[in-house]
Design a protein around this motif. Structure first.
Motif, short mmCIF file in Angstrom:
data_model
loop_
_atom_site.label_atom_id
_atom_site.label_comp_id
_atom_site.label_asym_id
_atom_site.label_seq_id
_atom_site.Cartn_x
_atom_site.Cartn_y
_atom_site.Cartn_z
N GLN A 207 31.26 -9.72 34.12
CA GLN A 207 31.49 -11.15 33.96
C GLN A 207 32.20 -11.71 35.20
O GLN A 207 31.87 -12.81 35.67
CB GLN A 207 32.31 -11.40 32.71
CG GLN A 207 32.51 -12.89 32.38
CD GLN A 207 33.26 -13.08 31.08
OE1 GLN A 207 33.61 -12.12 30.41
NE2 GLN A 207 33.51 -14.32 30.72
N LYS A 208 33.18 -10.96 35.71
CA LYS A 208 33.86 -11.40 36.93
C LYS A 208 32.90 -11.47 38.11
O LYS A 208 32.92 -12.44 38.89
CB LYS A 208 35.02 -10.45 37.25
CG LYS A 208 36.22 -10.57 36.34
CD LYS A 208 37.34 -9.64 36.79
CE LYS A 208 38.56 -9.74 35.90
NZ LYS A 208 39.64 -8.83 36.34
N SER B 5 30.73 -14.40 37.72
CA SER B 5 31.51 -15.62 37.96
C SER B 5 31.71 -15.85 39.46
O SER B 5 31.56 -16.97 39.95
CB SER B 5 32.85 -15.51 37.25
OG SER B 5 33.65 -16.65 37.51
N SER C 120 28.37 -16.89 40.97
CA SER C 120 28.07 -18.28 40.62
C SER C 120 28.88 -19.25 41.47
O SER C 120 28.35 -20.24 42.01
CB SER C 120 28.36 -18.51 39.14
OG SER C 120 28.14 -19.85 38.78
#
Length: 488
Positions: A172-173, A176, A179
Motif C-alpha cells: 500500500q505504501k 501510494s 501514485s
C-alpha cells in the motif's frame, strides 16, 4: 460303503533300508551312514534354529523401533494415541497391532509436514520480498521436524498472517508513493519512468505488476524520490507564482485591460495555491514557464510608462507625508529618483515596489499619528483663537456699538473657552507623544520639528506670558493705589 485305503508312501529311511538290503550293505556301514545322516540333520536343524532366532530378534527389534517411533511421532505431533501396550500373543500378533497405529501416525506426519512446508515456503517468499532478495526458497527455511504440533502450526500461521499484513501495508505504501510520484510528474509534465526503474525495475515492469518490490531499500528509494519531486514541484510553483505576481504587479501598475490578463488565468490562479495542494496536469510544465517569462519580458519592455507611474507614486507618497506632517525631502528625493530612472541602472518594478512599500508604511504611520495630530489641530486652532483674542482685546473700539459687534463678543467668549483648555490639551499631547516615542523608539516630528520641544516651548512661553500678565496687573493695582492715595 467301504472307504478305499490309500497306501502310505515309504519314508526315506525305508527306501534307503530297502536299497541297502538289495545291495547287501553290512550293519557297520549302515550305522556309519546313519551317523553321518544324523549329523547332517542336526546341522540343518541348528542352521534353521539360528535363522529363526535371528528372525525373532529382527521382529523384536522392529517391534521395539515401532514402539520408539510411535513415541517419537506422538511427541512430535503432540497427539495422544490409544492402543494396547500389553505384549500379549506372538510377536507377529503384536506387530499386526502396532503397525496400523504406526502407519496412521506416519501418514499424519506427512500431512502435517506438507501443511507446515507450504506455510514455510510462503513465509520464505514474503520474507525474501520484504528483505529485497531475489531468491525465493521452495522448501522453506531449516525447520526442526521434532515439533510438528498443532500449536507450532498455529504459530506459523500467525507468523504468516503477520507477514501478509506487513506485505499488504508495504505494498500500500509503495502504491501510494507511486501514485504521488505519477501525479507530481503529470503536474510538471515530466517522465519519471527511469527514476522509478532506478529504484527497482519491478516498479515500471508491467509483467511484474503482482510482484512489486516492497523492501526497505525500495521504500527508502521511493520516499527519497517523492521528497525530491516535492521539492522540485515546490520550487517550480514558487517560481511560477513569482512570475504570476510580477505579471499582476506590472498589470496593475500599467492598468492592463482584463481581457489581456485573462489569457494568463491558468498562471494567476496558482497564486493562492500551496505546495501540498492538488494541482491540475501540466500546470507546472516547461511551456507554461516559457509563456510566463515571455509575458514578463514584454511587460518589462513597457518601462517608459512605468517611469510616469513611479513619479506619480512618489507624489502620492509626498502627499501622504504632507497630510501626516511627516518628514519627506520632496525636491531632493524626486530629483534623485528621476536621475536613477534616466540612468537606466534601477529596476523600475523594484523601485515602484519600494515606493509602494513606503506609501503603505507612511499610511500605517499616519494612522498611528492620527490621534496625536487631531489633538495638535485642536492645539493649533486654540492658539489661533488666542492670537485673535489678543488682537481683539488690544482694540480700544471693541465696545463701540457697531454692526456685528455682538458676534465678536460671542466669538471672544468662545475663544476664551478654547484657550482655557490649552494646558489640558498640552498635557494630554505630551503624554500621548511620550508613549508613542517610547513604543517606537523614535522622536515624534511635526513638520520636521520635535513635537515635544514645540509643546515645551509653548508651555514656557505661556508661563512667561502669564507671569508678564501678573506683573502688569500688579503694576496696575499699584498705580491705582498710588492714585487713590494722591487723590486722598
Amino acid at each position: 460303503m467301504h472307504r478305499l485305503s490309500i497306501p502310505t508312501p515309504p519314508t526315506p529311511l525305508q527306501k534307503l533300508q530297502k536299497l541297502w538290503d538289495e545291495i547287501g550293505e553290512s550293519y557297520n556301514e549302515i550305522d556309519k551312514v546313519l551317523e553321518v545322516i544324523e549329523q547332517e540333520c542336526l546341522a540343518v536343524y541348528d542352521k534353521k534354529i539360528d535363522e529363526t532366532t535371528k528372525y525373532k530378534a529382527d521382529l523384536q527389534g522392529s517391534l521395539a523401533r515401532a514402539y520408539d517411533e510411535i513415541v517419537s511421532l506422538t511427541s512430535s505431533l503432540g497427539e495422544q494415541v490409544t492402543y494396547s501396550w500389553k505384549k500379549e500373543g506372538s510377536l507377529k500378533q503384536q506387530m499386526s497391532t502396532v503397525q496400523p497405529v504406526l502407519d496412521d501416525l506416519r501418514m499424519k506426519k506427512v500431512l502435517r509436514w506438507e501443511q507446515i512446508s507450504e506455510i514455510l515456503t510462503q513465509i520464505t517468499d514474503i520474507s525474501s520480498n520484504i528483505a529485497g532478495s531475489d531468491y525465493h526458497g521452495r522448501n522453506g527455511p531449516d525447520f526442526d521436524e521434532s515439533d510438528l504440533t498443532e500449536r507450532k502450526l498455529d504459530q506459523l500461521r500467525a507468523r504468516l498472517q503477520d507477514l501478509c499484513k506487513e506485505k499488504d501495508d508495504r505494498l500500500q505504501k509503495v502504491n501510494s508513493y507511486i501514485s504521488a510520484i505519477r501525479d507530481m510528474s503529470e503536474t510538471m509534465s515530466s517522465d519519471v519512468s527511469d527514476a522509478l526503474s532506478n529504484v527497482h525495475k519491478s516498479l515500471t515492469d508491467f509483467s511484474m505488476a503482482d510482484a512489486k518490490s516492497i523492501s526497505d531499500d525500495t521504500l527508502a528509494g521511493l520516499a527519497k524520490l517523492t521528497e525530491s519531486l516535492k521539492n522540485e514541484k515546490h520550487q517550480k510553483l514558487l517560481k511560477l507564482q513569482d512570475l504570476g505576481r510580477t505579471m499582476q504587479d506590472l498589470w496593475n501598475r500599467m492598468e492592463t485591460p482584463m481581457d489581456e490578463r485573462r489569457r494568463f488565468k491558468h498562471i494567476t490562479c496558482l497564486l493562492p495555491v500551496q505546495a501540498d495542494d492538488a494541482l491540475r496536469k501540466g500546470c507546472l510544465g516547461l511551456n507554461i514557464f516559457r509563456e510566463a517569462e515571455h509575458e514578463v519580458e514584454i511587460l518589462n519592455e513597457k518601462s517608459s510608462k512605468m517611469k510616469e507611474l513611479v513619479l506619480k507614486r512618489r507624489c502620492e507618497l509626498e502627499e501622504v507625508c504632507r497630510k501626516g506632517h511627516m518628514d519627506v525631502n520632496s525636491d531632493a528625493a524626486r530629483q534623485s529618483l528621476v536621475d536613477l530612472i534616466d540612468s537606466g541602472s534601477g529596476d523600475l518594478s523594484h523601485i515602484l515596489a519600494s515606493i509602494d512599500s513606503q506609501i503603505e508604511k507612511a499610511k500605517e504611520e499616519a494612522l498611528t499619528r492620527k490621534e496625536i495630530l487631531d489633538k495638535v489641530d485642536k492645539w493649533t486652532n486654540a492658539k489661533k483663537e488666542e492670537r485673535w483674542l489678543d488682537d481683539y482685546e488690544k482694540d480700544e473700539k471693541r465696545f463701540t456699538p457697531v454692526k456685528g459687534g455682538h458676534t465678536h463678543l460671542k466669538h471672544a467668549e468662545d475663544a476664551r473657552r478654547r484657550i482655557s483648555k490649552i494646558p489640558a490639551i498640552i498635557d494630554g499631547l505630551t503624554t500621548k507623544v511620550k508613549a508613542w516615542e517610547l513604543e517606537r523608539g523614535v522622536r515624534f516630528l511635526y513638520d520636521k520639528h520635535p513635537l515635544l520641544e514645540m509643546l515645551e516651548e509653548d508651555t514656557n512661553l505661556r508661563a512667561q506670558k502669564e507671569e508678564e500678565k501678573r506683573e502688569l496687573r500688579k503694576q496696575k493695582r499699584l498705580q491705582r493705589s498710588l492714585a487713590s492715595d494722591k487723590e486722598a
